[in-house]
Design an enzyme around this catalytic site. Structure first.
Site, short mmCIF file in Angstrom:
data_model
loop_
_atom_site.label_atom_id
_atom_site.label_comp_id
_atom_site.label_asym_id
_atom_site.label_seq_id
_atom_site.Cartn_x
_atom_site.Cartn_y
_atom_site.Cartn_z
N HIS A 141 7.44 0.27 -6.54
CA HIS A 141 8.10 -0.04 -5.26
C HIS A 141 7.09 -0.60 -4.27
O HIS A 141 7.33 -1.64 -3.63
CB HIS A 141 8.75 1.25 -4.74
CG HIS A 141 9.35 1.16 -3.38
ND1 HIS A 141 10.71 1.23 -3.17
CD2 HIS A 141 8.79 1.04 -2.15
CE1 HIS A 141 10.96 1.16 -1.87
NE2 HIS A 141 9.80 1.04 -1.22
N GLU A 142 5.95 0.06 -4.12
CA GLU A 142 4.94 -0.38 -3.15
C GLU A 142 4.27 -1.68 -3.58
O GLU A 142 3.97 -2.54 -2.75
CB GLU A 142 3.89 0.73 -2.94
CG GLU A 142 4.45 2.04 -2.42
CD GLU A 142 5.27 1.88 -1.14
OE1 GLU A 142 4.94 0.99 -0.33
OE2 GLU A 142 6.24 2.64 -0.95
N HIS A 145 6.46 -4.41 -2.54
CA HIS A 145 6.24 -4.77 -1.14
C HIS A 145 5.07 -5.74 -1.01
O HIS A 145 5.14 -6.72 -0.26
CB HIS A 145 5.94 -3.51 -0.31
CG HIS A 145 7.15 -2.74 0.13
ND1 HIS A 145 8.25 -3.34 0.69
CD2 HIS A 145 7.40 -1.40 0.12
CE1 HIS A 145 9.14 -2.40 1.02
NE2 HIS A 145 8.65 -1.22 0.67
N GLU A 192 13.55 -2.56 1.72
CA GLU A 192 13.42 -1.33 0.92
C GLU A 192 14.27 -1.41 -0.34
O GLU A 192 13.86 -0.94 -1.41
CB GLU A 192 13.81 -0.11 1.75
CG GLU A 192 12.82 0.24 2.84
CD GLU A 192 11.43 0.53 2.32
OE1 GLU A 192 11.31 1.16 1.25
OE2 GLU A 192 10.46 0.12 2.96
#
Length: 377
Positions: A141-142, A145, A192
């Site tokens: 997930h990060e 980003h 997100e």
């Protein structure tokens, strides 16, 4: 070789996961997130200017803070997290592995920040809460980003928002600032959802992603929780109540930078069942070297189509009402009255009309749209 999933009794994917060489972040970005990013990327020199101004932001201070008061993940510290980080960067083909730190904080959290170069921070509360597969999805997930450039653009927009706050004395300034902040938070929430998709591409284990979101919502009591029941909560949240509840949902969501956890789980499951996700897993996805040729107009058109489809298919009472109005349904005053009072069956008008006459749609039933069904995100 596979490892055993003790929660479900199933096998989790092999460590030999599928790699997405040269993948563009456009492959997994939510349409609303993608359109904003494509537009910003088209502004020549935009990033360079604000990187030059990075001294005005507390980024250098944050880096020094984490370096001095957190534990940097490496081959010598938190080795298992370092392996997951490198694996995530390999799968998403991110050339430069961002630094990652573990910060002492009982609150489960993770973030990707930085304007000059992104850094990833995870808290001890998160590390202690999640198992290996769940943590792998969070790190993915990060990294998502970082690949999307969310760290850059988020910092830029926060910078612009801070400038706007300094001119709040201008007449109607507060109204304008609230519009900026509201739009910014809406984009944050969609980014997100994009990063959740990146986490799934890295972990390639949907149930691990679901468990991670469930633990963030309910803590480390997995034996007391159930993924299907958790997803049922999201469905109940979306379609439950009357128009008053719809308004309260909006008010509850406005101050948040993240979507609600059950909603994130439902959105991720929906995307995992989409044609877009299957095409990526089959090796058909947008490439990074094609980003410069991406049409801003097409991206905004896709975003608008997504929101229109979301209104059309939503089970939320307010969204269904909006869809009815857009579809030409009459008796707006009666529908608003019924929705707010929770009657929902259509008030009887003069002559005993119930609102169920031919050519009209009941307020609690979606109108069938004309044209072909959309293909999804």
């Amino acid at each position: 070789m596979t490892e055993h999933n003790y929660e479900s009794g199933e096998n989790v994917p092999s460590r030999q996961r599928r790699r997405f060489a040269g993948i563009s972040s456009r492959a997994y970005e939510h349409p609303a997130d993608r359109s904003a990013l494509v537009a910003l990327r088209k502004l020549s020199g935009f990033d360079t200017v604000f990187r030059t101004l990075s001294g005005l932001l507390p980024e250098r201070s944050l880096r020094l803070l984490f370096l001095s008061d957190s534990v940097r993940v490496s081959d010598a510290q938190f080795v298992h997290l370092n392996d997951m980080l490198r694996d995530a960067c390999y799968i998403l083909d991110l050339e430069k592995v961002p630094p990652m730190y573990v910060s002492q904080d009982p609150q489960p959290n993770a973030m990707c920040i930085g304007l000059d170069e992104p850094i990833i921070v995870v808290t001890t509360g998160l590390v202690e809460l999640l198992d290996e597969e769940e943590m792998r999805a969070v790190i993915g997930h990060e990294v998502g980003h970082a690949l999307s450039g969310h760290a850059v653009y988020r910092t830029i927009l926060l910078f612009l928002t801070n400038i706007a706050l300094k001119v709040a004395w201008i007449p109607l300034g507060n109204v304008a600032i609230m519009a900026i902040v509201t739009a910014l938070r809406e984009w944050f929430r969609k980014s997100e959802l994009s990063a959740d998709r990146a986490g799934l591409l890295v972990g390639q284990d949907l149930r691990a992603s679901m468990r991670g979101l469930m633990k963030i919502a309910g803590g480390n009591h997995l034996h007391e929780m159930n993924v299907d029941a958790f997803l049922a909560q999201a469905d109940e949240y979306e379609k439950g109540g009357d128009l008053r509840d719809s308004v309260l949902k909006i008010l509850n969501l406005l101050p948040r930078s993240h979507p609600f956890t059950t909603v994130r789980a439902a959105e991720l499951k929906k995307w995992s069942e989409s044609r877009d996700y299957q095409r990526i897993m089959d090796g058909h996805y947008p490439r990074r070297d094609e980003d410069k040729d991406t049409s801003v107009t097409d991206s905004f058109r896709q975003s608008a189509a997504h929101y229109a489809d979301a209104v059309r298919t939503s089970k939320d009472p307010l969204m269904k009402l909006v869809g009815d109005i857009a579809g030409g349904a009459g008796d707006l005053g009666g529908r608003l009255r019924d929705k707010f009072t929770g009657q929902g069956g259509g008030a009887a008008g003069k002559g005993g009309a119930t609102g169920d006459s031919p050519g009209s749609a009941r307020p609690d039933e979606p109108r069938d749209p004309e044209g072909p069904e959309p293909t999804g995100n």
